[in-house]
Design an enzyme around this catalytic site. Sequence first.
Site, PDB file in Angstrom:
ATOM      1  N   GLY A  46       0.831  -1.198   0.000  1.00 20.18           N
ATOM      2  CA  GLY A  46       0.000   0.000   0.000  1.00 20.18           C
ATOM      3  C   GLY A  46       0.860   1.240   0.000  1.00 20.18           C
ATOM      4  N   GLN A  51       2.980  10.061   1.249  1.00 19.95           N
ATOM      5  CA  GLN A  51       4.284   9.380   1.259  1.00 19.95           C
ATOM      6  C   GLN A  51       5.137   9.736   0.051  1.00 19.95           C
ATOM      7  OE1 GLN A  51       2.464   5.289   2.128  1.00 19.95           O
ATOM      8  NE2 GLN A  51       4.452   5.151   3.090  1.00 19.95           N
ATOM      9  N   CYS A  89       6.116  -0.264   7.104  1.00 25.61           N
ATOM     10  CA  CYS A  89       5.751   0.910   6.309  1.00 25.61           C
ATOM     11  C   CYS A  89       6.915   1.290   5.403  1.00 25.61           C
ATOM     12  CB  CYS A  89       5.424   2.068   7.246  1.00 25.61           C
ATOM     13  SG  CYS A  89       4.994   3.587   6.390  1.00 25.61           S
ATOM     14  N   LEU A  90       6.627   1.603   4.154  1.00 23.60           N
ATOM     15  CA  LEU A  90       7.693   1.979   3.216  1.00 23.60           C
ATOM     16  C   LEU A  90       8.405   3.254   3.656  1.00 23.60           C
ATOM     17  CD1 LEU A  90       5.925   1.210  -0.191  1.00 23.60           C
ATOM     18  CD2 LEU A  90       7.680  -0.156   0.973  1.00 23.60           C
ATOM     19  N   HIS A 131      -4.022   1.424   7.851  1.00 27.14           N
ATOM     20  CA  HIS A 131      -2.668   1.991   7.799  1.00 27.14           C
ATOM     21  C   HIS A 131      -2.597   3.136   6.775  1.00 27.14           C
ATOM     22  CE1 HIS A 131       1.882   1.301   7.790  1.00 27.14           C
ATOM     23  NE2 HIS A 131       1.699   2.132   6.784  1.00 27.14           N
ATOM     24  N   GLU A 132      -3.113   2.892   5.579  1.00 28.63           N
ATOM     25  CA  GLU A 132      -2.990   3.903   4.515  1.00 28.63           C
ATOM     26  C   GLU A 132      -3.885   5.104   4.785  1.00 28.63           C
ATOM     27  OE1 GLU A 132      -0.477   3.546   2.769  1.00 28.63           O
ATOM     28  OE2 GLU A 132      -0.171   1.396   3.088  1.00 28.63           O
ATOM     29  N   HIS A 135      -2.332   7.471   7.136  1.00 33.76           N
ATOM     30  CA  HIS A 135      -1.331   8.352   6.524  1.00 33.76           C
ATOM     31  C   HIS A 135      -1.951   9.680   6.076  1.00 33.76           C
ATOM     32  CE1 HIS A 135       2.534   6.322   6.213  1.00 33.76           C
ATOM     33  NE2 HIS A 135       2.002   5.224   5.739  1.00 33.76           N
TER      34      HIS A 135
HETATM   35 ZN    ZN Z   1       2.884   3.381   5.669  1.00 40.05          ZN
END
Ligand code: ZN
Length: 151
Positions: A46, A51, A89-90, A131-132, A135
């Site tokens: 995701g 991000q 998380c990226l 999670h997304e 963000h």
């Molecule tokens: Zn993330």
Amino acid sequence: MAKLRILKEGDVGLRLKSRAVGEINARIHTLLDDMTETMRAAEGVGLAAPQVGVLRRVVVIEVEQGSVLELINPEIIAREGEQHEIEGCLSVPGRQGYTHRPMRVTVRALDRNGTEQTYVGEGLLARAFCHEIDHLDGILYIDHAEMDEEA
Ligand code: ZN
């Protein structure tokens, strides 16, 4: 399509609240395409627009390979059950931790055509939705996770 740079923890852009998308135009379509390419290149499940430095309420999720969910102005409208699972998380590379999330969530969002869609996610997909969407409000999972520093 273009691969975008993913902001890392510590970048103030990850802590800001994203604005809703008004008109779904060619720029939003390009953003969706670029986000999918970026997510795949980074082997993530995701990615949220903040991000990649774009403060708009746009998310892509690919829990099942080949089936990308594109969410514009997503909202969680129902939560059921709970799960305590590992998450990463990226924007927080090399770390992971356990979070408490609902087991099942229902999300309402616009697709790239501006059509309202409803998705029900369980397990990993429910975690990805939460999670997304977090963000988009400047929330990182590490804010409420029990971090596993051995990861
Ligand atoms: Zn993330």
